[in-house]
Every structure is written in C-alpha cells, then in structure tokens.
Write an enzyme that holds these catalytic residues in place. Structure first.
Site, PDB file in Angstrom:
ATOM      1  N   PHE A 205      81.720  74.118 -17.109  1.00 45.31           N
ATOM      2  CA  PHE A 205      81.409  73.317 -15.922  1.00 45.31           C
ATOM      3  C   PHE A 205      80.498  72.160 -16.291  1.00 45.31           C
ATOM      4  CE2 PHE A 205      82.633  76.428 -12.650  1.00 45.31           C
ATOM      5  CZ  PHE A 205      82.544  77.638 -13.327  1.00 45.31           C
ATOM      6  N   ASP A 206      80.748  71.016 -15.710  1.00 43.78           N
ATOM      7  CA  ASP A 206      79.749  69.948 -15.709  1.00 43.78           C
ATOM      8  C   ASP A 206      78.701  70.369 -14.677  1.00 43.78           C
ATOM      9  OD1 ASP A 206      79.685  66.681 -14.184  1.00 43.78           O
ATOM     10  OD2 ASP A 206      78.429  67.450 -15.819  1.00 43.78           O
ATOM     11  N   GLY A 207      77.526  69.744 -14.728  1.00 43.79           N
ATOM     12  CA  GLY A 207      76.454  70.137 -13.816  1.00 43.79           C
ATOM     13  C   GLY A 207      76.456  69.332 -12.531  1.00 43.79           C
ATOM     14  N   PHE A 322      85.619  71.801 -15.853  1.00 41.57           N
ATOM     15  CA  PHE A 322      85.489  71.063 -14.597  1.00 41.57           C
ATOM     16  C   PHE A 322      84.491  69.919 -14.728  1.00 41.57           C
ATOM     17  CE2 PHE A 322      87.864  73.960 -12.038  1.00 41.57           C
ATOM     18  CZ  PHE A 322      87.608  75.232 -12.528  1.00 41.57           C
ATOM     19  N   ASP A 324      83.330  65.927 -12.675  1.00 45.98           N
ATOM     20  CA  ASP A 324      83.603  65.035 -11.551  1.00 45.98           C
ATOM     21  C   ASP A 324      83.961  63.625 -12.009  1.00 45.98           C
ATOM     22  OD1 ASP A 324      80.686  63.340 -10.662  1.00 45.98           O
ATOM     23  OD2 ASP A 324      80.791  64.757 -12.331  1.00 45.98           O
TER      24      ASP A 324
END
Lengths: 363, 300
Positions: A205-207, A322, A324
């Site tokens: 995951f990105d943060g 993931f 954004d």
C-alpha cells in the site's frame, strides 16, 4: 470510510427465509459428487473481494469486438467460444493467493466463516456467464458468487454483498465505488511478469491518499515540501484521517491475527507492506503512530524519501500494489509489479507534480 | 367463458390464444382501502361510510402499480414495432370482492389511470382457479404471498409481485426467475430432505420447474422482439439462491434451450437475498414456491 460489515444489512424478520437459503446451500455443496468444494462463507463474516471479469481474465480481444462490432456480435462471439477457457487476467495471481490463504485458514479453523470470499462482479451480459464460469472451472478457482448485470452498473450490488475490496479495469466504476465508501482500485497490467510467491499473499500500500486521507498531500501540493515536513513533525502525534483502503488493511490484519494466535506468525501466508514516498526521518513517525492508534500492524514499512517505487516493489513482489498517483503506478508497471490505482484525493488533479486539466473523461 | 369475466370495452381486445395472458389481483395494483378481502357484514358496516364518501374516487396506486405501467410500456413498444403484433401481455384484473360498489370503483380506477387491462374478473368467494385455467392464463400474479401459495396449490402457475420500494415510472419490466429448481434432480433432493425441507416443499419446487418452462418460453419470445439492447424495456434475470456455479451454467443453458437468453444472472451461494433483491427491484419474482420471496423492501 465505515467498515460496512459491522452493520448487518438484512432484516431480522427475513431470517427464517434466508436461513433456508443458507441451509439449502450447505445441502447443495455437501452433495457435490465431482469436486468436493467448501460452501462459500457468510458475507457478514467474510472478507469479500469483488473482481470484474476483465481483471480476472484477459478479455482484451473480446473487448475489442464489443467496441468495434457492438453487443450482439460480442455476445455471439462469447457464446461460440463458450468451451474455450479465457486466459488469466491481471487479478488472477491475487485471486490465487487469496485461495492459498483460505486453504491455510481452513486447516487451522475448519468451521470458521472468516475467510476470503471472491465474487465475480461484472456488468457483462449473463450469456457470457457460461464462458466465464467454464473458465473459472478450468482453473479450479473458488468463485461461487456472481453478479452479471447485463450492462447495468454493478456498484449497488457491491454493498449488497458487503464488499471489502472491488477491483476493476473501469476507473469510473472504481471512482463510484470509492464515493460509496467501498475500497476500490483500477487494475493495470504489468509490462513483464515477475514470478510471485504461491505460498504467501503480499499486498503493498502507498500511505497518503490510500491508507490515510489526502490531507498531507494537499499541504505538499499547496505549500511545498518544507511546509509539509514542518507540519508532519508538529502534528506527529495527531493521527491522520482514514483513507479509502484503511478498512481493507484492517480486514487483512484480522485474518493475520488468526495465524498469530495459532503460533503461525513466521509462516503467516499474508504479508503487508507500506511503500511511501515519505522519509523515515522527517515525516515517517506520524504514519507509524497513526497505524498504531488504529490498532493496525503493517509487516514492513518502507520509506523512500522520494525515490522511485518501481525497483523496491520489484524486490518485494506483491500480488497487488495500491497507489493514488499514476506516476507511481507507471513506475511499478515498468518493472513488472501489478499495480492498482486508487482514484482518490488531490493527487488526481496532478500528474508528475503538475496540475492537469480535468477536461477528458476516462473511457 | 365464465360469466363473471367482464370485458373492458375501452381497451382493444387482444387475441388471447396468441397473447401472454396474465391475471393480477386488484389489491396489488390499487390501494383498496381495506376492501380487498371478502368482507363480513360487520366489516361492511365499518367500511360503508368511508366508502360512501369515496364513492366516485379512483383508488390510489398500490404496491405493484409500477409493474402494470411497465407491462403497458412493453405492449406499446411491441405495437409500435409491429401494429399487427399478437404476442402482447393480456391482463385480467382479479378482484375477490364482488360487491357492485367495489366493482364500479375498480373499473373506474382502471379507466382513470388509462390502464391496458383487457378483462375484469370478480370472483367473490368462488374458486378462481378454474376460470383462470380455462382462460389460458399463463401466470397469476399477486403481491400477497398467500395468494400465490393458494394458486400454486390449485395448479395455477403463479409468481410474486415484488413490492417496489421506489415508485418507478420509467424503466424496464423486470422478470426474475429463481433458477435453483432447474437444478433439482433426484440426487439433489435427498440432501435437501435431510436438511429439513418437507415433501410438500420439494414437490412444489418440482412443480414450479414445469410451470416455469411455459412462461419462460413466452418471455424468451417476447424478449427477442426487442433485440440484444432491449433490456431497457424488458429485462430478464436469473437468480440462483443456493446452487453451486455449475448448476447456474445448467440453468442458463436450460433457459436458453427454452428460448430465453436472460440478460442478468446472479449466483448467491447462500448469501442473503434481500439486499440483492432490494437493489435489483424485479417486478415479477418467479420463485420456487418456497415463500422465501421478500415482501418488504430492505433498507431502501
């Protein structure tokens, strides 16, 4: 983003009718002579992953027929090729990994309903369903729940199935889902195929704007990095707000704990990674403290301090990553990582640091 | 033809040998203000003053009013495409209460809303099954699960009218077939018995399969008139409540063999039906006769 499983959707007075359905399902599955399959779990206990037909299978050729020749020809083509299994798609490795985790969970907890439940959620025509199910049979995937909405948006059904994560190739649907409070991402094919673990599900995951809200990203975009660093240091102890994928990480954590409790931490078949452009020294602490305040663990936190994510992801080999920002998605793809774009937050208005015109709609 | 079936002279008569004849209860289409059950003298006394005040007013729209509007749109479109079309819905409106006041109010309401209803049947206390059978009724429909049950027991093919939670004034006629019965065989009956399904329930599932074929065939033919894109007018759906996916494939192929290529398919494998149905909002719910259909819209 609320954890929708906590609130039970069905009416209590409908219970007797629905119990009958549940009981009948058990009978039907127990009776399967050919391949003994376990009955799928009750949605309110399971971690439900909804995948579209184009993420599960490679339907590029068929999609072209639909776009060039129309619905009638497309359905006819699919019917003619019904017995030919489709090739695996971008979410296929992820689905296989989910099945591996389920197998381990069933070993340790034979009667538990806390498993992954994979649902095929597609606006494909029901007649194409025959080929889809035949293909699912061919690869022996444990997918028993389907929604083929024949052109209507499947978004409403995501809630009905208490979906924890929705994966699609269609960014508009993904956006709709996120607006409805459901974790969702648009999947992108990697440029090359890196071999992935078949014993451990790895999710990266990105943060900011994925696990966390985009509040800090807004500061970077509007006021620059220096202000961002100062701000993060000042508010180190104030937890960030949730992002669209926080609840999914939470669901993964619940399943991980089932292994820890049985002394299986070392062999846990689920591993989570945080891959963030933040730097450990200046802005990393707030992130770790936020996770702690939520009671969530992440197995590895990787602070890149702005370095490209591609090479690191190539080392990690997640089944899904993931982020954004399309810039990072592209970086991941280039080096063979299966990336999923989360269309959320201020990052959508920018590309490579520059404000983009919002004049074209994605198809 | 039974003397109690009255023609609606204002509506163009359909060829009932070619049409899809359906019978719908007036209590489904209209809000009958308490008059829907055959009333005792006492009840009549109670309702009388109320009725006198409302004497000439049309009844308000009932729970399945959107259904009758959708049926009408299908008929209109079919005639638009082919003015000589005979494969149309031919609706008989069934009322239990046969008193003259109610009869005229029902007839007036039909005129008031301009409904395409070909015939009225005021059954009173009589058994409605025989006249329905002799009038080639392919399907009896009601929002009341008991009505549907009674009809099935008397050998009349019947299905539930799902109560619409939103009064939709546009959109397709949605016909949902519950397909688990299509997968029922001797093999699969035994475990169902073990799980507590009664003989009566199993028999009604088996009977439902046979009755489904006729109606599904009609729907298939009608659906084909509109072409693949026609699901905006008539949308056919398959739902498997508990069966595994191979049975779903079997059901899709069986329906296809009967001439019906459904537009949408849902395989629940035991997951709760209400949220799915609440979103799908079918008009006709062709269930296995297990009375599992939802009457109340969930969480609208």
């Amino acid at each position: 983003m609320s954890a929708i499983k906590i609130n039970d959707v069905s009416n209590s007075k409908d219970d007797s009718g629905e119990d009958k359905d549940w009981v009948a399902a058990k009978a039907a599955y127990d009776n399967l002579k050919s391949t003994k399959k376990p009955r799928p779990p009750k949605p309110q206990h399971a971690v439900t992953i909804a995948v579209s037909s184009r993420t599960l299978f490679n339907m590029v050729k068929e999609r072209k027929i639909y776009e060039d020749e129309g619905l009638e020809r497309y359905v006819a083509h699919q019917q003619q090729h019904e017995e030919e299994p489709l090739m695996p798609g971008v979410a296929f490795p992820f689905v296989k990994a989910l099945m591996t985790v389920n197998a381990r969970l069933r070993e340790l907890y034979p009667d538990s309903e806390e498993l992954f439940d994979i649902v095929l959620m597609t606006n494909n025509h029901a007649q194409v369903g025959v080929r889809l199910i035949n293909s699912i049979n061919h690869y022996d995937l444990t997918i028993e729940r389907f929604c083929m909405t024949g052109g209507e948006s499947p978004i409403g059904y995501l809630k009905a199935y208490m979906t924890n994560l929705y994966l699609s190739k269609d960014s508009e649907k993904v956006q709709e889902a996120i607006e409805e409070g459901i974790a969702a991402a648009t999947m992108f094919t990697a440029n090359k195929e890196n071999p992935l673990s078949d014993t451990q599900l790895r999710v990266a995951f990105d943060g900011d704007a994925v696990l966390f809200s985009d509040e800090s990203e807004i500061i970077v975009k509007k006021h620059g990095l220096d202000t961002f660093f100062e701000h993060e240091k000042e508010f180190e102890n104030k937890p960030l707000a949730q992002g669209p994928l926080k609840c999914f990480l939470e669901a993964l954590g619940r399943l991980q704990r089932k292994f820890y409790v049985k002394n299986e931490r070392i062999n846990c078949p689920v591993r989570t990674y945080l891959v963030t452009a933040r730097s450990a020294a200046s802005s990393g602490a707030r992130v770790l403290k936020t996770l702690r305040s939520w009671g969530l663990e992440i197995d590895e936190a990787l602070f890149l301090a702005g370095a490209p994510k591609g090479p690191l992801l190539e080392k990690i080999r997640p089944h899904i990553f993931f982020d954004d920002q399309m810039f990072h998605i592209e970086g991941a793809q280039e080096l063979g990582t299966i990336a999923a774009h989360v269309p959320y937050g201020i990052g959508q208005k920018y590309h490579k640091g520059k404000l983009i015109e919002q004049n074209h709609k994605r198809k | 033809m039974d003397g109690k079936i009255v023609l609606n002279a204002r509506v163009q008569k359909k060829d009932s040998s070619q049409a899809v004849v359906i019978a719908v209860t007036s209590s489904s289409i209209f809000d009958l203000e308490g008059w829907q059950k055959t009333v005792t003298e006492e009840d009549k006394q109670e309702l009388q003053p109320h009725s006198a005040a409302n004497e000439n007013k049309p009844f308000k729209m009932g729970a399945a009013f959107p259904f009758i509007m959708a049926v009408q749109r299908v008929n209109e479109k079919l005639l638009e495409m082919n003015p000589e079309e005979t494969l149309l819905f031919d609706v008989i409106l069934l009322s239990k209460n046969g008193s003259p006041e109610i009869r005229s109010r029902v007839e007036d309401s039909v005129v008031h809303y301009g409904l395409d209803i070909g015939r009225f049947y005021f059954s009173g206390d009589d058994d409605f099954a025989e006249p329905l059978r002799s009038n080639n009724v392919k399907l009896f429909l009601s929002t009341d699960a008991d009505d549907v049950c009674k009809a099935l027991e008397r050998g009349v093919p019947a299905a539930q009218l799902y109560q619409q939670c939103v009064q939709e004034t546009a959109g397709p006629l949605r016909v949902l077939f519950a397909g688990d019965a299509l997968g029922l065989s001797d093999d699969t009956e035994h475990p169902l018995r073990e799980q507590g399904f009664s003989e009566a329930q199993l028999q009604s599932i088996a009977a439902a399969k046979g009755a489904m074929k006729e109606f599904a065939t009609c729907m298939g033919e009608m659906r084909r008139r509109f072409g693949r894109d026609g699901s905006s007018l008539l949308c056919t759906c398959l739902m498997m409540a508990w069966s595994p996916r191979d049975v779903c494939v079997g059901a899709l192929k069986t329906l296809r063999g009967w001439g019906l290529e459904v537009d949408e398919a849902f395989c629940l494998a035991g997951a709760p039906r209400s949220p799915i149905l609440a979103h799908l909002q079918p008009h006709i719910l062709y269930d296995h006769g297990l009375q599992n259909a939802r009457n109340s819209p969930a969480q609208c």
